[in-house]
Design an enzyme around this catalytic site. Structure first.
Site, PDB file in Angstrom:
ATOM      1  CG  ASP B  11      -2.061  -0.967   1.144  1.00  0.00           C
ATOM      2  OD1 ASP B  11      -2.114  -1.545  -0.009  1.00  0.00           O
ATOM      3  OD2 ASP B  11      -2.743  -1.141   2.145  1.00  0.00           O
ATOM      4  CG  ASP B 130     -12.623  -4.693  -2.525  1.00  0.00           C
ATOM      5  OD1 ASP B 130     -11.699  -5.409  -2.689  1.00  0.00           O
ATOM      6  OD2 ASP B 130     -12.437  -3.509  -2.359  1.00  0.00           O
TER       7      ASP B 130
END
Lengths: 193, 252
Positions: B11, B130
């Protein structure tokens, strides 16, 4: 050495330039006929779709020029397929330099063939320093069947051409610029031809 | 034959890796390039970089970072986060990314997947999905970093984006993410069976056996993890040797 990379807006030009940079090699990016003709060696990258790539080549008159080249030439991924005669991708006529056809994978396995696969039956100095079963990185949905110009194979699940050679034209279906140390060695070998 | 892929995910915020990372042999673990190079040497098969910043200014920083990553690492990498248009993708690919990952934008506008596939080829279009399971809804797709439930059933959505030209699906189970209790084998298996493109499993990795399970039982083509690798609870070479001993084909 005067190394020229053929510029026709292929997607992976930057990656190929960086791979050369990591080897300490300067290259010129060009679509100019005189510049390409004058090169000691030529690299022809490519990712994307065959008919769009052919249209880009034609708009720069490179479809006429490339088949006439006589110096060591290295096509990568789509740059290999474009050297062949015909692709099942959008039923596209290709450059016709290497007498092979490009077919779509017909398999129950996942397509695109994406990831690291083994090289087998290595021939020619292009693979000097490599060993059978070394890994290289692939991303493609179309392939060239094994033929008399095949100089390396991989299997998915049937054997297909990992690399081709026809006269001065060398080509790889995998991405040497993304294949770690094995890929770097192959680029170095091409530059030493 | 094709090997199963192990993919560490980083990230990125403002050009730096987030999630504190503890590495003794890396000078600056906040430097994505240095961390990425280390993973490449360790035998990671690919890397994923997710831009979790919000502003346009920070996005420019990310595009520059992509170039720096491409300059230094010699394995493929995917970048994602905040991609909304063909122009965003063009910059990232020109800077040397191999694949882009789109998520919420594909839900807002599924045609985007088709446009990206047409412009750049399916091979560089990963769609991130997701998903979350509840007893009432079954497995549903969530948008906006998992905050908004959509109308899409997960398997149907996976089929739809594949038909539009997605070249790969990155499937994250929100139920499993962060639990270290293992990947969501059921939905991963259902999606892998339903589509013809590779599926990357994400969310829940806590042990080596979890990777073996998601490859063997759910037929995932690749498995992704973040903190497990970043905190060195598991190292890529150890994991790959374990998988090989289990008879799973990996690149060593």
């Amino acid at each position: 050495m005067n190394l020229v990379i053929v510029d026709y807006k292929a997607g992976n030009v930057q990656s190929v330039m960086f791979a050369l940079e990591r080897l300490g090699i300067q290259a010129t990016l060009s679509s100019d006929a005189e510049t390409i003709k004058a090169a000691d060696k030529v690299i022809f990258p490519g990712v994307g779709e065959a008919s769009s790539a052919m249209a880009q080549l034609k708009s720069r008159n490179l479809d006429k020029l490339l088949p006439t080249l006589e110096q060591p030439f290295f096509g990568v991924c789509l740059g290999m397929q474009l050297l062949c005669q015909h692709s099942e991708e959008s039923d596209t006529e290709l450059l016709g330099i290497i007498p092979s056809k490009v077919l779509r994978f017909q398999t129950d396995l996942k397509v695109p063939h994406m990831g690291w696969n083994r090289l087998e039956k290595l021939q020619t100095p292009l693979f000097g320093g490599l060993q059978e079963q070394d890994y290289v990185y692939y991303v493609h949905s179309f392939y060239v069947p094994v033929n008399e110009n095949t100089i390396a194979q991989s299997s998915y699940p049937e054997p297909f051409s990992a690399a081709l050679q026809y006269k001065n034209f060398y080509a790889a279906q995998f991405h040497p610029e993304k294949s770690g140390p094995a890929g770097s060695q192959i680029i170095k070998n091409f530059l030493a031809l | 034959m094709l090997t199963k892929r192990i993919i560490p995910c980083l990230d990125i915020k403002n050009g730096r890796t987030v999630k504190g990372v503890r590495f003794e042999n890396i000078r600056d673990a906040g430097d994505p390039v240095e961390l990425a190079s280390w993973y490449a040497e360790q035998g990671a098969d690919e890397l994923v970089f997710l831009d979790i910043t919000a502003t346009n200014e920070e996005r420019k920083t990310f595009a520059e970072l992509v170039k720096d990553i491409a300059r230094h690492i010699d394995i493929p990498f995917t970048v994602g986060g905040g991609i909304g248009a063909v122009a965003d993708v063009e910059v990232l690919l020109q800077n040397g990314a191999d694949k882009v990952s789109v998520n919420s934008a594909a839900i807002r506008n599924p045609k985007l997947v088709e446009e990206l596939a047409k412009h750049f080829g399916s091979q560089c279009v990963t769609v991130a999905v997701d998903t979350k399971y509840t007893n009432d809804t079954g497995w549903k797709v969530y948008a906006r970093a998992g905050t908004v439930e959509t109308e899409h059933a997960t398997v149907d959505w996976a089929r739809q984006i594949t038909d539009l030209g997605a070249g790969e699906i990155l499937l994250t189970s929100m139920n499993n993410d962060g639990t270290k209790a293992g990947f969501a084998l059921d939905i991963t298996g259902d999606v892998a069976k339903a589509v013809s493109v590779p599926v990357v499993a994400s969310g829940g990795a806590g042990s080596m056996q979890h990777f073996a399970d998601v490859f063997e039982q759910a037929h995932a083509d690749a498995a992704l993890a973040a903190s497990l690798f970043h905190f060195r609870e598991l190292e890529v070479p150890v994991l790959k040797h374990f998988l090989k001993e289990q008879g799973i084909d990996v690149r060593i």
